[in-house]
Design an enzyme around this catalytic site. Structure first.
Site: not given
Ligand code: WQD
Length: 340
Positions: A14, A86, A126, A150, A154, A179, A199, A293
């Protein structure tokens, strides 16, 4: 000559997109980055994209002396603070390194800002500070309660910023609660380049598309959502970067939090379908167990940012997937691809 803006973490996802917007608006961005989750290559590309020289200092911000030397070499009008570890999962495994890095670097930054009479700060917060959402969509007055180290860092930094602003009316601080940032600069020259196995959903999907991963694991098909898969508020990184410029231009005395999202939700399957359309092939996926989580739905109410920052998102999920694919297809191995 435009004002100098310190962008910590400016080589990151970002941060780099925000550096472009700052330069385009006539500011002079200066980058500090330890490159623990970014590449020096990004700074070279930023200089090409903006056709300007962008000073970059490869320092660890927990080293107050090194950070002090950067402040002594410049006259910063404001700071946009992105730098920080992060990864949610990693923070659960290594909480002390997250608290040490994210908190100490921020404390060093704020103290040096005060010493150098620089009181304008835009902080990269965040939506994770909301923990389990107490309401959908989320407004800035929703209950706060991080559920991982994490997110705790924040939230703690938000409290540090509030108390600092309350101590001296010179401080002008905006806390931007992102978001789900996705997408890339339309040039395809900069984008998200996570180290190791992604991730987050969209970089993983794009690595499937470019052949680095076999298929998308969809974490849960039995959530209380339209199609049973998780719903999130995906925001194009270009809209998000514009939000930082808007926050910088609307800073005022005190400390204010803003949700930066679209207010629209998309499910995992909708994201996979939009990515498949952008890539031009059906991307393979398998519905598997829920990820610990996770929550069913996260959605922003961005009306405060629209009203007070004169900002709203303009780009769609299709735009996000188109631009993500432009970056990934041109850089299959991320920034290391362009080293070759
Ligand atoms: C999005 C959706 C997963 C991966 C995270 C952090 C948050 C922020 C943004 C920093 C969810 C699903 C994911 C995969 C899947 N980061 N998924 N298969 O968890 O909403 O937020 O990133 O500030 O702090 O928590 O984002 O992209 O990990 O997941 O099905 O291989 O996709 O379950 O529904 P999330 P994400």
């Amino acid at each position: 000559m435009g004002s100098e803006i310190l962008v910590t973490g400016g080589a990151g996802y970002i941060g780099s997109h925000t550096v472009v917007k700052l330069a385009e608006a006539g500011f002079r961005p200066v980058v500090v980055d330890d490159y623990s989750n970014s590449s020096p290559k990004a700074v070279e590309i930023l200089q090409e994209l903006t056709d300007t020289e962008i000073p970059a200092y490869p320092i660890d911000m927990t080293d107050a002396e090194a950070l002090g030397e950067v402040f002594a070499a410049h006259d910063f009008e404001a700071v946009i603070h992105f730098a920080g570890f992060k990864a949610v999962g990693e923070s659960v495994e290594q909480p002390l390194s997250y608290y040490q890095n994210n908190l100490v670097s921020t404390l060093n930054l704020l103290q040096l800002m005060e010493q150098h009479n620089c009181f304008k700060l835009v902080f990269s917060s965040s939506a994770t500070v909301y923990g389990i959402p107490s309401e959908i969509p989320l407004t800035e007055s929703a209950d706060l309660g991080a559920i991982n180290p994490y997110g705790q860092t924040k939230l703690m930094i938000e409290h540090i910023c509030r108390d600092t602003a309350a101590s001296n009316e010179s401080w002008q601080i905006s806390l931007l609660r992102y978001f789900n940032p996705v997408g890339a600069h339309p040039s395809g020259r900069i984008g998200e380049d996570p180290k190791g196995i992604p991730n987050n959903l969209v970089p993983f999907v794009m690595q499937v598309a470019v052949g680095r991963r076999e298929k998308v694991s969809v974490f849960g098909g039995d959530w209380d959502t339209g199609d049973g898969t998780g719903v999130r508020d995906y925001i194009h990184v270009q809209d998000l970067a514009a939000g930082h410029l808007a926050a910088l231009n609307h800073l005022q005395s005190g400390c204010e939090a803003y949700n930066l999202g679209t207010g629209q939700g998309s499910s995992v399957l909708e994201v996979v379908a939009a990515a498949s359309k952008a890539v031009g092939q059906d991307l393979a996926y398998e519905i598997v167990d829920r990820r610990p989580g996770d929550i069913a739905t996260s959605l922003a109410d961005p009306s405060k940012a629209t009203a007070q920052l004169d900002w709203k998102t303009e780009l769609t999920l299709d735009d996000m997937m188109r631009d993500s694919w432009a970056w990934q297809s041109a850089n299959p191995e991320g920034y290391s691809s362009s080293d070759s």
